[in-house]
Design an enzyme around this catalytic site. Structure first.
Site, PDB file in Angstrom:
ATOM      1  N   ASP A  14       0.882  -1.283  -0.008  1.00 23.40           N
ATOM      2  CA  ASP A  14       0.138   0.217   0.174  1.00 23.40           C
ATOM      3  C   ASP A  14       0.816   1.286   0.050  1.00 23.40           C
ATOM      4  OD1 ASP A  14      -2.022  -1.737   0.317  1.00 23.40           O
ATOM      5  OD2 ASP A  14      -2.821  -1.162   1.927  1.00 23.40           O
ATOM      6  N   GLN A  84       3.051  -5.395  11.091  1.00 28.98           N
ATOM      7  CA  GLN A  84       3.265  -6.834  10.952  1.00 28.98           C
ATOM      8  C   GLN A  84       1.909  -7.191  10.473  1.00 28.98           C
ATOM      9  OE1 GLN A  84       3.285 -10.131  10.207  1.00 28.98           O
ATOM     10  NE2 GLN A  84       2.382 -10.590  12.218  1.00 28.98           N
ATOM     11  N   SER A  85       1.881  -7.404   9.086  1.00 29.06           N
ATOM     12  CA  SER A  85       0.763  -7.253   8.560  1.00 29.06           C
ATOM     13  C   SER A  85       0.139  -8.945   8.038  1.00 29.06           C
ATOM     14  CB  SER A  85       0.726  -6.716   7.276  1.00 29.06           C
ATOM     15  OG  SER A  85       1.385  -7.371   6.255  1.00 29.06           O
ATOM     16  N   THR A 126      -8.532  -2.812   9.660  1.00 30.63           N
ATOM     17  CA  THR A 126      -8.738  -4.127   8.943  1.00 30.63           C
ATOM     18  C   THR A 126      -9.982  -4.862   8.821  1.00 30.63           C
ATOM     19  OG1 THR A 126      -7.770  -6.362   8.490  1.00 30.63           O
ATOM     20  CG2 THR A 126      -7.296  -5.407  10.472  1.00 30.63           C
ATOM     21  N   GLU A 128     -10.173  -7.964   9.275  1.00 30.02           N
ATOM     22  CA  GLU A 128      -9.692  -9.050  10.152  1.00 30.02           C
ATOM     23  C   GLU A 128     -10.211  -8.827  11.433  1.00 30.02           C
ATOM     24  OE1 GLU A 128      -8.250 -12.366   8.831  1.00 30.02           O
ATOM     25  OE2 GLU A 128      -7.812 -11.955  10.977  1.00 30.02           O
ATOM     26  N   TYR A 150      -3.300 -10.671  15.135  1.00 29.12           N
ATOM     27  CA  TYR A 150      -3.237  -9.769  14.360  1.00 29.12           C
ATOM     28  C   TYR A 150      -4.503  -8.792  14.295  1.00 29.12           C
ATOM     29  CZ  TYR A 150      -3.707  -7.066  10.112  1.00 29.12           C
ATOM     30  OH  TYR A 150      -3.666  -6.132   9.039  1.00 29.12           O
ATOM     31  N   LYS A 154      -4.974  -5.164  16.127  1.00 29.29           N
ATOM     32  CA  LYS A 154      -5.346  -3.952  15.255  1.00 29.29           C
ATOM     33  C   LYS A 154      -6.721  -3.588  15.865  1.00 29.29           C
ATOM     34  CE  LYS A 154      -2.983  -3.584  11.308  1.00 29.29           C
ATOM     35  NZ  LYS A 154      -2.788  -2.173  10.795  1.00 29.29           N
ATOM     36  N   HIS A 180      -7.048  -6.492   0.058  1.00 29.87           N
ATOM     37  CA  HIS A 180      -6.735  -5.776  -1.398  1.00 29.87           C
ATOM     38  C   HIS A 180      -5.081  -6.138  -1.750  1.00 29.87           C
ATOM     39  CE1 HIS A 180      -5.870  -2.923   1.973  1.00 29.87           C
ATOM     40  NE2 HIS A 180      -5.012  -2.537   1.374  1.00 29.87           N
TER      41      HIS A 180
HETATM   42  P1  NAP Z   1       2.912  -4.867   3.836  1.00 28.75           P
HETATM   43  O1  NAP Z   1       3.005  -4.801   2.443  1.00 28.75           O
HETATM   44  O2  NAP Z   1       3.019  -6.080   4.467  1.00 28.75           O
HETATM   45  O3  NAP Z   1       3.652  -3.802   4.471  1.00 28.75           O
HETATM   46  C1  NAP Z   1       4.199  -3.453   5.669  1.00 28.75           C
HETATM   47  C2  NAP Z   1       5.081  -2.455   5.948  1.00 28.75           C
HETATM   48  O4  NAP Z   1       5.048  -2.272   7.228  1.00 28.75           O
HETATM   49  C3  NAP Z   1       6.242  -2.614   5.463  1.00 28.75           C
HETATM   50  O5  NAP Z   1       7.030  -1.582   4.691  1.00 28.75           O
HETATM   51  C4  NAP Z   1       7.078  -3.011   6.735  1.00 28.75           C
HETATM   52  O6  NAP Z   1       8.488  -2.933   6.499  1.00 28.75           O
HETATM   53  C5  NAP Z   1       6.558  -2.062   7.671  1.00 28.75           C
HETATM   54  N1  NAP Z   1       6.895  -2.433   9.013  1.00 28.75           N
HETATM   55  C6  NAP Z   1       6.758  -3.634   9.822  1.00 28.75           C
HETATM   56  N2  NAP Z   1       7.244  -4.021  10.734  1.00 28.75           N
HETATM   57  C7  NAP Z   1       7.585  -2.377  10.819  1.00 28.75           C
HETATM   58  C8  NAP Z   1       8.065  -1.755  12.011  1.00 28.75           C
HETATM   59  N3  NAP Z   1       8.173  -2.390  13.524  1.00 28.75           N
HETATM   60  N4  NAP Z   1       8.543  -0.391  12.033  1.00 28.75           N
HETATM   61  C9  NAP Z   1       8.508   0.194  10.854  1.00 28.75           C
HETATM   62  N5  NAP Z   1       7.775  -0.346   9.866  1.00 28.75           N
HETATM   63  C10 NAP Z   1       7.513  -1.587   9.721  1.00 28.75           C
HETATM   64  O7  NAP Z   1       1.340  -4.564   4.033  1.00 28.75           O
HETATM   65  P2  NAP Z   1       0.227  -3.934   3.233  1.00 28.75           P
HETATM   66  O8  NAP Z   1      -0.450  -4.818   2.456  1.00 28.75           O
HETATM   67  O9  NAP Z   1       0.870  -2.529   2.349  1.00 28.75           O
HETATM   68  O10 NAP Z   1      -0.603  -3.226   4.181  1.00 28.75           O
HETATM   69  C11 NAP Z   1      -0.676  -1.948   4.706  1.00 28.75           C
HETATM   70  C12 NAP Z   1      -1.309  -1.764   6.070  1.00 28.75           C
HETATM   71  O11 NAP Z   1      -2.741  -2.026   5.992  1.00 28.75           O
HETATM   72  C13 NAP Z   1      -0.832  -2.837   7.345  1.00 28.75           C
HETATM   73  O12 NAP Z   1      -1.024  -2.016   8.269  1.00 28.75           O
HETATM   74  C14 NAP Z   1      -1.887  -3.756   7.094  1.00 28.75           C
HETATM   75  O13 NAP Z   1      -1.937  -4.497   8.389  1.00 28.75           O
HETATM   76  C15 NAP Z   1      -2.880  -3.155   6.819  1.00 28.75           C
HETATM   77  N6  NAP Z   1      -4.237  -3.923   5.765  1.00 28.75           N
HETATM   78  C16 NAP Z   1      -3.777  -4.321   4.858  1.00 28.75           C
HETATM   79  C17 NAP Z   1      -4.860  -5.015   3.973  1.00 28.75           C
HETATM   80  C18 NAP Z   1      -4.502  -5.701   2.792  1.00 28.75           C
HETATM   81  O14 NAP Z   1      -5.400  -6.583   2.258  1.00 28.75           O
HETATM   82  N7  NAP Z   1      -3.384  -5.623   2.140  1.00 28.75           N
HETATM   83  C19 NAP Z   1      -6.090  -5.059   4.622  1.00 28.75           C
HETATM   84  C20 NAP Z   1      -6.521  -4.233   5.894  1.00 28.75           C
HETATM   85  C21 NAP Z   1      -5.383  -3.640   6.451  1.00 28.75           C
HETATM   86  P3  NAP Z   1       9.484  -4.048   5.917  1.00 28.75           P
HETATM   87  O15 NAP Z   1       9.681  -3.779   4.191  1.00 28.75           O
HETATM   88  O16 NAP Z   1      10.706  -3.549   6.653  1.00 28.75           O
HETATM   89  O17 NAP Z   1       9.125  -5.515   6.620  1.00 28.75           O
HETATM   90  O1  G4F Z   2      -4.042 -13.922   1.965  1.00 36.30           O
HETATM   91  P1  G4F Z   2      -4.050 -14.194   3.430  1.00 36.30           P
HETATM   92  O2  G4F Z   2      -2.871 -14.698   4.205  1.00 36.30           O
HETATM   93  O3  G4F Z   2      -4.840 -12.867   4.156  1.00 36.30           O
HETATM   94  P2  G4F Z   2      -5.693 -12.658   5.495  1.00 36.30           P
HETATM   95  O4  G4F Z   2      -5.342 -13.401   6.512  1.00 36.30           O
HETATM   96  O5  G4F Z   2      -6.923 -12.618   5.190  1.00 36.30           O
HETATM   97  O6  G4F Z   2      -5.199 -11.103   5.885  1.00 36.30           O
HETATM   98  C1  G4F Z   2      -4.793 -10.133   4.873  1.00 36.30           C
HETATM   99  O7  G4F Z   2      -6.173  -9.485   4.851  1.00 36.30           O
HETATM  100  C2  G4F Z   2      -6.476  -8.631   5.925  1.00 36.30           C
HETATM  101  C3  G4F Z   2      -7.645  -7.765   5.595  1.00 36.30           C
HETATM  102  O8  G4F Z   2      -8.777  -8.856   6.048  1.00 36.30           O
HETATM  103  C4  G4F Z   2      -5.187  -7.670   6.493  1.00 36.30           C
HETATM  104  F1  G4F Z   2      -5.460  -6.937   7.588  1.00 36.30           F
HETATM  105  C5  G4F Z   2      -3.872  -8.330   6.527  1.00 36.30           C
HETATM  106  O9  G4F Z   2      -2.999  -7.673   7.012  1.00 36.30           O
HETATM  107  C6  G4F Z   2      -3.609  -9.306   5.271  1.00 36.30           C
HETATM  108  O10 G4F Z   2      -3.401  -8.334   4.211  1.00 36.30           O
HETATM  109  O11 G4F Z   2      -5.266 -15.317   3.665  1.00 36.30           O
HETATM  110  C7  G4F Z   2      -6.417 -15.406   3.193  1.00 36.30           C
HETATM  111  C8  G4F Z   2      -7.109 -16.604   3.436  1.00 36.30           C
HETATM  112  C9  G4F Z   2      -7.123 -17.046   4.846  1.00 36.30           C
HETATM  113  O12 G4F Z   2      -8.526 -17.550   5.274  1.00 36.30           O
HETATM  114  C10 G4F Z   2      -6.279 -18.346   4.900  1.00 36.30           C
HETATM  115  O13 G4F Z   2      -6.137 -19.332   5.765  1.00 36.30           O
HETATM  116  O14 G4F Z   2      -6.557 -17.442   2.494  1.00 36.30           O
HETATM  117  C11 G4F Z   2      -6.482 -18.714   3.241  1.00 36.30           C
HETATM  118  N1  G4F Z   2      -5.044 -19.367   2.855  1.00 36.30           N
HETATM  119  C12 G4F Z   2      -5.414 -20.714   2.250  1.00 36.30           C
HETATM  120  N2  G4F Z   2      -4.197 -21.231   2.187  1.00 36.30           N
HETATM  121  C13 G4F Z   2      -4.084 -19.221   2.824  1.00 36.30           C
HETATM  122  C14 G4F Z   2      -3.282 -20.342   2.134  1.00 36.30           C
HETATM  123  N3  G4F Z   2      -3.416 -17.993   3.308  1.00 36.30           N
HETATM  124  C15 G4F Z   2      -2.051 -17.924   3.020  1.00 36.30           C
HETATM  125  N4  G4F Z   2      -1.484 -16.759   3.406  1.00 36.30           N
HETATM  126  N5  G4F Z   2      -1.329 -18.954   2.567  1.00 36.30           N
HETATM  127  C16 G4F Z   2      -1.860 -20.228   2.107  1.00 36.30           C
HETATM  128  O15 G4F Z   2      -1.477 -21.155   1.787  1.00 36.30           O
END
Ligand code: NAP
Ligand code: G4F
Length: 344
Positions: A14, A84-85, A126, A128, A150, A154, A180
């Site tokens: 993001d 820690q996502s 999130t 979650e 997690y 959050k 996303h």
């Molecule tokens: P991401 O790709 O995993 O990026 C996480 C970022 O956080 C990375 O830049 C990571 O740095 C940094 N980070 C981790 N620990 C840190 C620390 N102790 N101090 C400073 N930086 C740290 O996550 P994303 O998908 O872009 O998501 C962005 C945010 O939205 C997260 O907070 C996630 O929980 C939340 N979110 C994501 C989704 C989704 O579907 N993607 C949905 C809902 C909410 P490094 O590169 O050094 O690891």
């Molecule tokens: O892709 P996932 O690991 O995403 P999850 O757990 O939904 O979390 C992501 O979305 C959240 C928003 O709802 C964010 F807050 C969070 O930071 C992250 O971006 O898993 C999606 C689903 C889960 O139910 C998991 O059990 O896929 C299922 N799954 C099945 N096989 C798997 C796998 N997930 C992963 N990572 N790896 C597998 O092999």
């Protein structure tokens, strides 16, 4: 006056899309990054924006660092994306996850409170947090029931943000974003694991893709659409909370089927539970199997977002369909795989 945005988590998915959006709007973008990180900013490089971002060492575990960064950068907006996502990892590292995701957010809120209360703050909440869902479609008013360390962490950060808005008048908003994805998604998440893994299977670079719960269902959207909702939240007269989602839900199986179709072959499912396999119906070869190692101790079975408030108040709607998202990710991974032996 030029707007100055500090993005924590600049190296993440993001962080990359939001940086691009804000740079295109004329912002000066400061990117908070961990010094212990690999130093690779491949996502920013892929979007061609790495040189346009002012990098700032930033560590969520270190409150003095956070305060100094705010004093130095003097941002008008802070987009707090760092975390820690990975949900799966949070079961193995619950205390670290709470420290980074829950207390880390509190550390930023406290720093804003003491350095400059006019800074506008975005919290990456999130879906979650809904976990064991209490309504068929989840909106801002739906009760939460997180199912992972997690999600619990959050939820703390979510309420801390609301509390600082109410107690100290901060312009603080929570985006309750549903899953996303994009070609820039980390490989540990299921969508990217599938697109990268199936491309490798298709190219004969690996035998089979091992996954966990194939019945899990998510409301998957495109990250590029979702960062626009973040920006819209901070342009409102006051902070508020918004669900951001497509309203459409698909299973992991359906994601696999769409990904395989893009690669030109149908998947046939055989067996049940841990014995279930996905077979390339053209070749008869097993391409997907279940590995219980990827199961979670408590699972979020299904999520579907109700984003009507974001549509009404932010004027936000998603532009990318599920089909379009899967195709975009497969095409990007296929292009990477043919460019380099390891992709990203
Ligand atoms: P991401 O790709 O995993 O990026 C996480 C970022 O956080 C990375 O830049 C990571 O740095 C940094 N980070 C981790 N620990 C840190 C620390 N102790 N101090 C400073 N930086 C740290 O996550 P994303 O998908 O872009 O998501 C962005 C945010 O939205 C997260 O907070 C996630 O929980 C939340 N979110 C994501 C989704 C989704 O579907 N993607 C949905 C809902 C909410 P490094 O590169 O050094 O690891
Ligand atoms: O892709 P996932 O690991 O995403 P999850 O757990 O939904 O979390 C992501 O979305 C959240 C928003 O709802 C964010 F807050 C969070 O930071 C992250 O971006 O898993 C999606 C689903 C889960 O139910 C998991 O059990 O896929 C299922 N799954 C099945 N096989 C798997 C796998 N997930 C992963 N990572 N790896 C597998 O092999």
């Amino acid at each position: 006056m030029t707007k100055r945005a500090l993005i924590t988590g600049i190296s993440g998915q993001d962080g990359a899309y939001l940086s691009k959006l804000l740079l295109d709007k004329g912002y000066t973008v400061y990117g908070g990054h961990r010094q212990s990180a690999s130093g690779e900013f491949w996502r920013l490089t892929e979007l061609g924006i790495f040189d346009r971002i002012e990098m700032v060492p930033f560590e969520l575990l270190e409150p003095t660092n956070i305060t100094r960064v705010l004093q130095k950068v003097r941002p008008t907006e802070v987009y707090h994306l760092a975390a820690q996502s990975f949900v799966g990892a949070s079961f193995e590292q619950p205390i670290y996850t709470a420290d980074v995701n829950a207390l880390g957010t509190l550390r930023i809120l406290e720093a804003i409170r003491s350095v400059d209360r006019s800074i506008r703050f975005y919290q990456a909440s999130t879906s979650e947090m809904f976990g064991l869902i209490q309504a068929a479609a989840q909106a801002e008013t739906t009760p939460f029931h997180p199912r992972s360390p997690y999600g619990v962490a959050k939820l703390f950060a979510h309420w801390a943000t609301i509390n600082y808005r109410e107690a100290y008048g901060l312009h603080a908003s929570c985006g309750i974003l549903f899953n996303h994805e994009s070609p820039l998604r980390g490989r540990e998440f299921v969508t990217r694991k599938i697109t990268r893994g199936l491309v490798d299977v298709h190219l004969g670079r690996r035998e089979v893709l091992a996954l966990g719960n194939l019945k899990a269902a998510r409301d998957w959207g495109f990250a590029g659409d979702y960062v626009d909702a973040m920006w819209r939240m901070l342009q409102r007269p006051a902070g508020d909370d918004f669900v951001v989602a497509t309203g459409h839900t698909h299973t992991v199986e359906q994601f696999l089927e769409a990904a395989a179709a893009r690669l030109g072959f149908p998947i046939a499912w055989q067996g049940e539970g841990v014995d279930q396999v996905g077979v390339n119906a053209q070749t008869g070869r097993v391409v997907v199997r279940v590995d219980p190692a990827f199961f979670r101790p408590s699972e979020v079975d299904t999520l579907t977002g109700d984003a009507r408030k974001a549509q009404e108040l932010l004027g936000w709607t998603p532009t990318t369909t599920f089909q379009g998202l899967v195709e975009m990710m497969i095409d990007a991974d296929r292009a990477r795989a043919t460019r380099t032996p390891t992709g990203d």
